[in-house]
Design a protein around this motif. Sequence first.
Motif: not given
Length: 106
Positions: A1-24
């Motif tokens: 249960q405690l691990r789920k928010p951490v995994v979700e945050k990592m997933r969102r970070d990956r998405i945001n990083s990829s979107i930022e790379q596309l932007k650049l």
Amino acid sequence: QLRKPVVEKMRRDRINSSIEQLKLLLEKEFQRHQPNSKLEKADILEVAVSYLKQQSQLQMKRSFHKSSQFDFREGYSRCLQEAFHFLSLHKVRTETQSKLLSHFQK
């Protein structure tokens, strides 16, 4: 249960990083479409999809053009072979035949 928010945050970070790379990567494209505006993630994705579609269409056009050029060269070569063969069947060469052969060889 405690691990789920951490995994979700990592997933969102990956998405945001990829979107930022596309932007650049597509910075020039964004300036063309929406200069001086703050881009939302959806805008970045839409422009990226549009750009990739455009590039795909250009690639298909180039490919078609190259194959058309190749087909033309093949046909031209085949036509020359047939013309040489036809002209070589006649034992006596006329001035016209000689000029034609000379022209083909250029």
